[in-house]
Write an enzyme that holds these catalytic residues in place. Structure first.
Site, PDB file in Angstrom:
ATOM      1  N   CYS A 114      31.510   9.684 -34.985  1.00 12.70           N
ATOM      2  CA  CYS A 114      30.749   9.468 -36.108  1.00 12.70           C
ATOM      3  C   CYS A 114      31.827   8.469 -36.758  1.00 12.70           C
ATOM      4  O   CYS A 114      31.585   7.892 -38.083  1.00 12.70           O
ATOM      5  CB  CYS A 114      29.827  10.499 -37.576  1.00 12.70           C
ATOM      6  SG  CYS A 114      28.929  11.352 -36.244  1.00 12.70           S
ATOM      7  N   HIS A 259      28.265   6.965 -43.372  1.00 12.12           N
ATOM      8  CA  HIS A 259      27.382   6.968 -41.995  1.00 12.12           C
ATOM      9  C   HIS A 259      26.371   7.833 -41.849  1.00 12.12           C
ATOM     10  O   HIS A 259      26.301   8.953 -42.834  1.00 12.12           O
ATOM     11  CB  HIS A 259      28.659   8.202 -41.217  1.00 12.12           C
ATOM     12  CG  HIS A 259      28.403   8.607 -40.416  1.00 12.12           C
ATOM     13  ND1 HIS A 259      27.517   8.005 -38.879  1.00 12.12           N
ATOM     14  CD2 HIS A 259      27.709  10.068 -39.794  1.00 12.12           C
ATOM     15  CE1 HIS A 259      26.594   9.076 -37.735  1.00 12.12           C
ATOM     16  NE2 HIS A 259      26.960  10.235 -38.222  1.00 12.12           N
ATOM     17  N   ASN A 289      20.444   8.840 -36.432  1.00 15.37           N
ATOM     18  CA  ASN A 289      22.056   8.511 -36.425  1.00 15.37           C
ATOM     19  C   ASN A 289      22.228   8.590 -35.162  1.00 15.37           C
ATOM     20  O   ASN A 289      22.688   8.891 -34.001  1.00 15.37           O
ATOM     21  CB  ASN A 289      23.052  10.624 -36.338  1.00 15.37           C
ATOM     22  CG  ASN A 289      24.290  10.510 -37.462  1.00 15.37           C
ATOM     23  OD1 ASN A 289      24.588   9.812 -36.133  1.00 15.37           O
ATOM     24  ND2 ASN A 289      24.774  12.047 -36.550  1.00 15.37           N
TER      25      ASN A 289
HETATM   26  O1  UT7 Z   1      26.935  12.948 -37.757  1.00 16.36           O
HETATM   27  C1  UT7 Z   1      27.061  14.078 -36.418  1.00 16.36           C
HETATM   28  C2  UT7 Z   1      27.253  14.772 -38.112  1.00 16.36           C
HETATM   29  N1  UT7 Z   1      25.923  15.365 -37.823  1.00 16.36           N
HETATM   30  C3  UT7 Z   1      25.798  16.267 -39.121  1.00 16.36           C
HETATM   31  O2  UT7 Z   1      26.193  16.179 -40.538  1.00 16.36           O
HETATM   32  C4  UT7 Z   1      24.821  17.153 -39.000  1.00 16.36           C
HETATM   33  C5  UT7 Z   1      24.391  17.700 -40.056  1.00 16.36           C
HETATM   34  N2  UT7 Z   1      23.276  18.582 -39.864  1.00 16.36           N
HETATM   35  C6  UT7 Z   1      22.234  18.934 -40.152  1.00 16.36           C
HETATM   36  O3  UT7 Z   1      22.134  17.947 -40.309  1.00 16.36           O
HETATM   37  C7  UT7 Z   1      21.452  19.846 -40.412  1.00 16.36           C
HETATM   38  O4  UT7 Z   1      22.174  21.359 -40.066  1.00 16.36           O
HETATM   39  C8  UT7 Z   1      20.009  19.788 -39.175  1.00 16.36           C
HETATM   40  C9  UT7 Z   1      19.231  19.114 -39.240  1.00 16.36           C
HETATM   41  C10 UT7 Z   1      20.426  20.190 -37.841  1.00 16.36           C
HETATM   42  C11 UT7 Z   1      19.137  21.335 -39.407  1.00 16.36           C
HETATM   43  O5  UT7 Z   1      18.533  21.588 -40.673  1.00 16.36           O
HETATM   44  P1  UT7 Z   1      18.827  23.524 -41.183  1.00 16.36           P
HETATM   45  O6  UT7 Z   1      18.885  22.899 -42.808  1.00 16.36           O
HETATM   46  O7  UT7 Z   1      20.294  23.371 -40.673  1.00 16.36           O
HETATM   47  O8  UT7 Z   1      18.747  24.282 -40.101  1.00 16.36           O
HETATM   48  P2  UT7 Z   1      18.924  24.977 -38.901  1.00 16.36           P
HETATM   49  O9  UT7 Z   1      19.487  24.549 -37.979  1.00 16.36           O
HETATM   50  O10 UT7 Z   1      19.158  26.166 -40.161  1.00 16.36           O
HETATM   51  O11 UT7 Z   1      17.457  25.449 -38.640  1.00 16.36           O
HETATM   52  C12 UT7 Z   1      16.360  26.335 -39.372  1.00 16.36           C
HETATM   53  C13 UT7 Z   1      14.795  26.559 -38.579  1.00 16.36           C
HETATM   54  C14 UT7 Z   1      15.637  27.680 -37.671  1.00 16.36           C
HETATM   55  O12 UT7 Z   1      14.510  28.415 -37.629  1.00 16.36           O
HETATM   56  P3  UT7 Z   1      14.493  29.775 -37.772  1.00 16.36           P
HETATM   57  O13 UT7 Z   1      15.462  30.385 -37.427  1.00 16.36           O
HETATM   58  O14 UT7 Z   1      14.364  29.535 -39.054  1.00 16.36           O
HETATM   59  O15 UT7 Z   1      13.314  30.375 -37.626  1.00 16.36           O
HETATM   60  C15 UT7 Z   1      15.564  26.300 -35.962  1.00 16.36           C
HETATM   61  O16 UT7 Z   1      15.331  27.104 -34.934  1.00 16.36           O
HETATM   62  O17 UT7 Z   1      14.448  25.207 -38.009  1.00 16.36           O
HETATM   63  C16 UT7 Z   1      14.376  25.514 -36.498  1.00 16.36           C
HETATM   64  N3  UT7 Z   1      14.592  23.922 -36.273  1.00 16.36           N
HETATM   65  C17 UT7 Z   1      13.440  23.466 -35.832  1.00 16.36           C
HETATM   66  N4  UT7 Z   1      12.140  23.216 -35.993  1.00 16.36           N
HETATM   67  C18 UT7 Z   1      11.327  22.366 -36.086  1.00 16.36           C
HETATM   68  C19 UT7 Z   1      15.583  23.358 -35.333  1.00 16.36           C
HETATM   69  N5  UT7 Z   1      15.437  21.905 -35.336  1.00 16.36           N
HETATM   70  C20 UT7 Z   1      13.991  21.971 -35.350  1.00 16.36           C
HETATM   71  C21 UT7 Z   1      13.404  20.812 -35.374  1.00 16.36           C
HETATM   72  N6  UT7 Z   1      12.275  20.509 -35.749  1.00 16.36           N
HETATM   73  N7  UT7 Z   1      13.753  20.145 -34.157  1.00 16.36           N
END
Ligand code: UT7
Length: 332
Positions: A114, A259, A289
């Site tokens: 990125c 980004h 992204n």
């Molecule tokens: O460009 C490179 C840099 N990348 C970034 O900057 C990405 C940075 N990170 C993020 O943007 C976020 O961490 C994400 C958008 C990837 C994830 O969001 P989050 O709020 O950190 O969610 P999480 O990973 O803690 O997951 C929360 C819940 C989980 O379920 P439980 O364990 O709470 O039951 C996941 O299994 O959301 C679930 N989950 C989904 N649900 C529906 C994960 N992906 C999905 C999905 N749809 N696509």
């Protein structure tokens, strides 16, 4: 004193729009989750029969050259940022060179995810300032859709990433254009966001035969929470570093082009810097992204919408796999 300046900017995205609604028909996800957590509504995925990283980059480059009033023949060097080159090697820089019919000129590939576009811009800036080249194409292009795990297991990354390309033409100037660039990395966090295979450190014999043949081994692993926590800190640090290096204050920024990793990250930075909505450009809603392509695509759209004007101070900032992070301050 010789400086470098962006004299043209362009972008290209594939035609196929993949909506959140469509993704929810192929994996266990939904529009509400994706919109709330990331701000993304849709992204573009390539048509594998016609799109390549290099030919998307060529379309973006031609637009940038045309807007600069130049032609392919003026280009003396290519710096190409991508983590998804068309082949494992060579990099896509030489393929872009071939697409543009520029046999013989140098082509350098940058693999800094990125932050790749800002790293590439920084390198091109040094080549222009040193007098080595007069016209450099700086490109960020990615095809990520082919590496995404679109099963339920991969939903935390599959919904985020998209395909596209952006390019700028860098030329010499007697007035400062690129004011400064700031590049950082911390390899202790390499495995927080990475694609393990195909990697040179594990001989094929250590993999199961089905893994050698199965291209689904080429999968993105991301520890989203860790990446998010580091991103918000590093974005702020590297923007403040750029301002301090130029004796500027946050009020001096006309447009911040971050980004496009997550709308929540952009909004956090905007709030911390007390910037108005019109001072921050976001298009993650439409493209997701696109890694190294995200900043040049966003800059190109912002320019075309009249949001970047002569003399404006533009701040670019990025964070991603590596971890790497970077910023650039530009006087347009
Ligand atoms: O460009 C490179 C840099 N990348 C970034 O900057 C990405 C940075 N990170 C993020 O943007 C976020 O961490 C994400 C958008 C990837 C994830 O969001 P989050 O709020 O950190 O969610 P999480 O990973 O803690 O997951 C929360 C819940 C989980 O379920 P439980 O364990 O709470 O039951 C996941 O299994 O959301 C679930 N989950 C989904 N649900 C529906 C994960 N992906 C999905 C999905 N749809 N696509």
């Amino acid at each position: 004193m010789r400086y470098s300046k962006i004299s043209g900017i362009g972008h290209h995205v594939p035609e196929t729009i993949i909506t959140n609604e469509y993704l929810s028909t192929i994996m266990d996800t939904n529009d509400a989750w994706i919109t709330e957590r990331t701000g993304i509504k849709e992204r573009r995925w390539i048509n594998p029969d016609k799109d390549t990283v290099a030919n998307m980059a060529a379309k973006a480059s031609r637009m940038a050259l045309q807007r600069a009033g130049l032609t392919e023949k003026d280009v003396e060097f290519i710096v190409f940022a991508t983590i998804t080159s068309d082949y494992y090697f060579p990099g896509s820089g030489v393929l872009l060179q071939r697409e543009l019919g520029l046999e013989g000129i140098g082509a350098l590939d940058i693999k800094n995810a990125c932050s790749g576009f800002i790293y590439a811009l920084s390198i091109a800036d040094q080549f222009i300032k040193s007098g080595m080249y007069k016209t450099i194409l700086v490109v960020g292009a990615e095809i990520q859709s082919s590496a995404l795990d679109v099963s339920d297991r991969g939903r935390n990354t599959a919904v985020i990433f998209g395909d596209g390309a952006g390019a700028v033409v860098l030329r010499p100037s007697d007035k400062p254009g690129i004011l400064s660039t700031h590049l950082h990395a911390d390899g202790r966090f390499a495995e927080e966001l990475y694609v393990k295979d195909p990697g040179g450190s594990r001989p094929n014999k250590e993999r199961q035969p089905e893994q050698i043949l199965d291209t689904s081994g080429f999968k993105v692993h991301m520890n989203g929470n860790q990446v998010f926590k580091h991103a918000v800190v590093r974005f702020m640090e590297v923007i403040n570093e750029a301002l301090a290096a130029n004796n500027m204050k946050k009020e001096d920024i006309d447009l911040l082009v971050p980004h496009q990793a997550n709308l929540r990250i952009s909004q956090y930075i905007q709030e911390k810097l007390s910037l108005r909505d019109d001072q921050v450009y976001n298009n993650i809603m439409r493209y997701g992204n696109t890694t190294a392509a995200s900043i040049p695509i966003a800059m190109s759209e912002a320019w075309a919408e009249g949001k970047i004007k002569e003399n404006d101070v533009i701040c670019l900032a990025a964070f991603g796999s590596g971890f790497t992070w970077a910023s650039a301050l530009i006087r347009w």
